[in-house]
Design an enzyme around this catalytic site. Sequence first.
Site, PDB file in Angstrom:
ATOM      1  N   ASP A  12      -1.649   4.895  -6.195  1.00 48.65           N
ATOM      2  CA  ASP A  12      -0.212   4.734  -5.922  1.00 48.65           C
ATOM      3  C   ASP A  12       0.588   5.921  -6.431  1.00 48.65           C
ATOM      4  O   ASP A  12       1.632   6.258  -5.881  1.00 48.65           O
ATOM      5  CB  ASP A  12       0.304   3.431  -6.527  1.00 48.65           C
ATOM      6  N   GLY A  20       0.866  -1.173   0.000  1.00 49.16           N
ATOM      7  CA  GLY A  20       0.000   0.000   0.000  1.00 49.16           C
ATOM      8  C   GLY A  20       0.908   1.228   0.000  1.00 49.16           C
ATOM      9  O   GLY A  20       1.868   1.298   0.781  1.00 49.16           O
TER      10      GLY A  20
HETATM   11  O1  MRU Z   1       0.407  -3.869  -4.586  1.00 53.86           O
HETATM   12  P1  MRU Z   1      -0.154  -3.129  -3.404  1.00 53.86           P
HETATM   13  O2  MRU Z   1      -0.948  -3.977  -2.477  1.00 53.86           O
HETATM   14  O3  MRU Z   1       0.916  -2.318  -2.694  1.00 53.86           O
HETATM   15  O4  MRU Z   1      -1.146  -2.107  -4.064  1.00 53.86           O
HETATM   16  C1  MRU Z   1      -1.908  -1.259  -3.264  1.00 53.86           C
HETATM   17  C2  MRU Z   1      -2.858  -0.454  -4.021  1.00 53.86           C
HETATM   18  O5  MRU Z   1      -2.935  -0.498  -5.226  1.00 53.86           O
HETATM   19  C3  MRU Z   1      -3.671   0.508  -3.253  1.00 53.86           C
HETATM   20  O6  MRU Z   1      -4.918   0.687  -3.844  1.00 53.86           O
HETATM   21  C4  MRU Z   1      -2.899   1.821  -3.277  1.00 53.86           C
HETATM   22  O7  MRU Z   1      -1.633   1.683  -2.694  1.00 53.86           O
HETATM   23  C5  MRU Z   1      -3.665   2.902  -2.669  1.00 53.86           C
HETATM   24  S1  MRU Z   1      -3.824   2.806  -0.935  1.00 53.86           S
HETATM   25  C6  MRU Z   1      -2.320   3.357  -0.368  1.00 53.86           C
END
Ligand code: MRU
Length: 362
Positions: free
Chosen positions: A243, A56
């Site tokens: 992100d 995240g």
């Molecule tokens: O691959 P991840 O689990 O790190 O991806 C997370 C996401 O795509 C979230 O929707 C994104 O980070 C937004 S919340 C901080």
Amino acid sequence: MKVRIDGVTKDYRTLWMEGQTIKLIDQRKLPHRFEVTTLENHRDTAKAIKDMVMRGAGAIGVAGGYGMAQAALEASEMMQPEFEKYIQKAAVTLKDTRPTAANLYHAIERCLNAASIGSIQERVSSVINEAGAVASEDLYASEQIGIVGSELIEDGSAVLTHCNAGALAFIDYGTALSPVRFAHRQGKKVFVFVDETRPRCQGARLTAWELEQEGIPYTLIVDNAAGYFMRRGEVDLIIVGADRIASNGDVANKIGTYEKAVVAHENGIPFYVAAPRMTFDLNCPSGDHIEIEERDGAEVTGMWGVDEKGCPTKVLIAEEKTPVRNPAFDITPSKYVTGFITEVGLLKPPYTDAISSSFLKE
Ligand code: MRU
């Protein structure tokens, strides 16, 4: 966030620093096991970011800052040239983990600046303070996003979300789930459709777990069912996280977000993106300039979980040799975004103007 273990409720943050170590909830084990693990040094932290022990954008940004604080402490007995070399190398190691989340780069750059002035002891303290400031800003932004976003949720609404942009994706509260938490606490009836989010199933594993802990009603759906529920009129609004957001409002978020946005547009359903300042990359002109992480094909050919006895296990759902493409994120063009829920308020189109007038360029 509230965590209930064996009937006892405790408050946890996703990650925190204790001396030179980082403590964090091991997100690979949820929802089957709740475990706090320890990262001893900045190399452990870089590996944990890459292996998604925490994930995240917000959480990996804070981890990047704390990783820099670990590196500064590790180098605190060195002379200035060695100290500088060590810190620069640590920044590269921490950055070279996951390329898409803006928060990670933002936090590391801030800590690098903090490491550049004063005596070694002053530099070490500045990096620790800066990493702490990143964590505090993350927490503040998530809370404000909850307050701003809860106004968009009417009593009796059904919200659809993708991936996990909850407390586990930040220090606490989250972005997409923060408005839902606040609406629920305000006594509104709110229901959440949770996309499973293949391949790593952050929706099924993490978002469902968080909503369960908070007592917020939800239902888990497979990714390909979202359009079905939208067309039936069962979804009132969509809130996702991000992100990296380009200066024109194009959004990089978990793979599958783009499809939700297009289908929401087709069905006249508002599509909101909740994100703090740290996720906006004002130096990035559009989504075409955002690097998209491609991950190991084993995430697609296999699934991890527990067997009926609760033992961790992996099953193959395709032959191991099957050719796979596994982009972790996609780009949603800004024209599909109804508004950005941020700590400074709701940003509406035209986004190039709204973003540049709300946030200073770094
Ligand atoms: O691959 P991840 O689990 O790190 O991806 C997370 C996401 O795509 C979230 O929707 C994104 O980070 C937004 S919340 C901080």
